[in-house]
Design a protein around this motif. Sequence first.
Motif, PDB file in Angstrom:
ATOM      1  N   ILE A  59       0.843  -1.188   0.000  1.00 45.34           N
ATOM      2  CA  ILE A  59       0.000   0.000   0.000  1.00 45.34           C
ATOM      3  C   ILE A  59       0.883   1.245   0.000  1.00 45.34           C
ATOM      4  O   ILE A  59       2.010   1.217   0.502  1.00 45.34           O
ATOM      5  CB  ILE A  59      -0.972   0.028   1.199  1.00 45.34           C
ATOM      6  CG1 ILE A  59      -0.216  -0.060   2.522  1.00 45.34           C
ATOM      7  CG2 ILE A  59      -2.010  -1.071   1.085  1.00 45.34           C
ATOM      8  CD1 ILE A  59      -1.118   0.115   3.754  1.00 45.34           C
ATOM      9  N   TYR A  60       0.363   2.300  -0.573  1.00 44.67           N
ATOM     10  CA  TYR A  60       1.082   3.569  -0.657  1.00 44.67           C
ATOM     11  C   TYR A  60       0.179   4.708  -0.219  1.00 44.67           C
ATOM     12  O   TYR A  60      -1.043   4.655  -0.376  1.00 44.67           O
ATOM     13  CB  TYR A  60       1.512   3.856  -2.099  1.00 44.67           C
ATOM     14  CG  TYR A  60       2.522   2.899  -2.673  1.00 44.67           C
ATOM     15  CD1 TYR A  60       2.119   1.844  -3.482  1.00 44.67           C
ATOM     16  CD2 TYR A  60       3.878   3.056  -2.423  1.00 44.67           C
ATOM     17  CE1 TYR A  60       3.040   0.956  -4.024  1.00 44.67           C
ATOM     18  CE2 TYR A  60       4.808   2.178  -2.950  1.00 44.67           C
ATOM     19  CZ  TYR A  60       4.383   1.134  -3.747  1.00 44.67           C
ATOM     20  OH  TYR A  60       5.302   0.253  -4.275  1.00 44.67           O
ATOM     21  N   SER A  61       0.814   5.749   0.268  1.00 47.08           N
ATOM     22  CA  SER A  61       0.112   7.004   0.436  1.00 47.08           C
ATOM     23  C   SER A  61      -0.240   7.531  -0.951  1.00 47.08           C
ATOM     24  O   SER A  61       0.539   7.365  -1.896  1.00 47.08           O
ATOM     25  CB  SER A  61       1.005   8.002   1.157  1.00 47.08           C
ATOM     26  OG  SER A  61       0.445   9.289   1.129  1.00 47.08           O
ATOM     27  N   ASP A  62      -1.383   8.143  -1.083  1.00 48.70           N
ATOM     28  CA  ASP A  62      -1.824   8.607  -2.403  1.00 48.70           C
ATOM     29  C   ASP A  62      -0.815   9.553  -3.052  1.00 48.70           C
ATOM     30  O   ASP A  62      -0.618   9.535  -4.267  1.00 48.70           O
ATOM     31  CB  ASP A  62      -3.177   9.311  -2.278  1.00 48.70           C
ATOM     32  CG  ASP A  62      -4.318   8.325  -2.078  1.00 48.70           C
ATOM     33  OD1 ASP A  62      -5.410   8.762  -1.673  1.00 48.70           O
ATOM     34  OD2 ASP A  62      -4.103   7.118  -2.320  1.00 48.70           O
ATOM     35  N   SER A  63      -0.170  10.384  -2.258  1.00 47.68           N
ATOM     36  CA  SER A  63       0.738  11.379  -2.835  1.00 47.68           C
ATOM     37  C   SER A  63       2.034  10.763  -3.351  1.00 47.68           C
ATOM     38  O   SER A  63       2.753  11.398  -4.129  1.00 47.68           O
ATOM     39  CB  SER A  63       1.051  12.465  -1.809  1.00 47.68           C
ATOM     40  OG  SER A  63       1.719  11.913  -0.697  1.00 47.68           O
ATOM     41  N   LYS A  65       2.045   7.459  -4.618  1.00 47.42           N
ATOM     42  CA  LYS A  65       1.712   6.392  -5.553  1.00 47.42           C
ATOM     43  C   LYS A  65       2.165   6.764  -6.958  1.00 47.42           C
ATOM     44  O   LYS A  65       1.913   7.866  -7.437  1.00 47.42           O
ATOM     45  CB  LYS A  65       0.200   6.153  -5.521  1.00 47.42           C
ATOM     46  CG  LYS A  65      -0.233   4.798  -6.023  1.00 47.42           C
ATOM     47  CD  LYS A  65      -1.741   4.626  -5.850  1.00 47.42           C
ATOM     48  CE  LYS A  65      -2.141   4.626  -4.394  1.00 47.42           C
ATOM     49  NZ  LYS A  65      -3.602   4.369  -4.234  1.00 47.42           N
ATOM     50  N   SER A 106      -0.942   1.258   7.421  1.00 47.24           N
ATOM     51  CA  SER A 106      -0.516   2.652   7.338  1.00 47.24           C
ATOM     52  C   SER A 106      -0.451   3.334   8.701  1.00 47.24           C
ATOM     53  O   SER A 106      -0.028   4.487   8.792  1.00 47.24           O
ATOM     54  CB  SER A 106      -1.467   3.427   6.428  1.00 47.24           C
ATOM     55  OG  SER A 106      -2.768   3.433   6.979  1.00 47.24           O
TER      56      SER A 106
END
Length: 124
Positions: A59-63, A65, A106
Amino acid sequence: QVQLVESGGGLVQAGGSLRLSCAASGRTLSMKAAGWFRQAPGKEREFVAAISYSGASIIYSDSMKGRFTVSRDNARNTVYLQMNSLEPEDTAVYYCAAARGYYSDSRSSNYDYWGQGTQVTVSS
């Protein structure tokens, strides 16, 4: 106990790339999820990316990705963060952490072990 040591930080121009490494010692990291967090001056620590114990779930932070890629090599007890297209806003101390459980998370409260951090500075 798991000891974590980050490396690979430094100064880079905007648009450049860096690869951070997080080497674990003590107990194996292979049965724990791992995460990357960062903290910029005057700001709270924020989630960057996390990878499950097997590497199958990420998973990634949206900023981040699309620009950052997290990976791991359990044989080497090491987790990586490849950072591309860096921006001045990415300037921060980057921390590696080992989670309590197997799966990507997260929430920093679910990480028991933390490295000392490595400084990443992106100049404009």
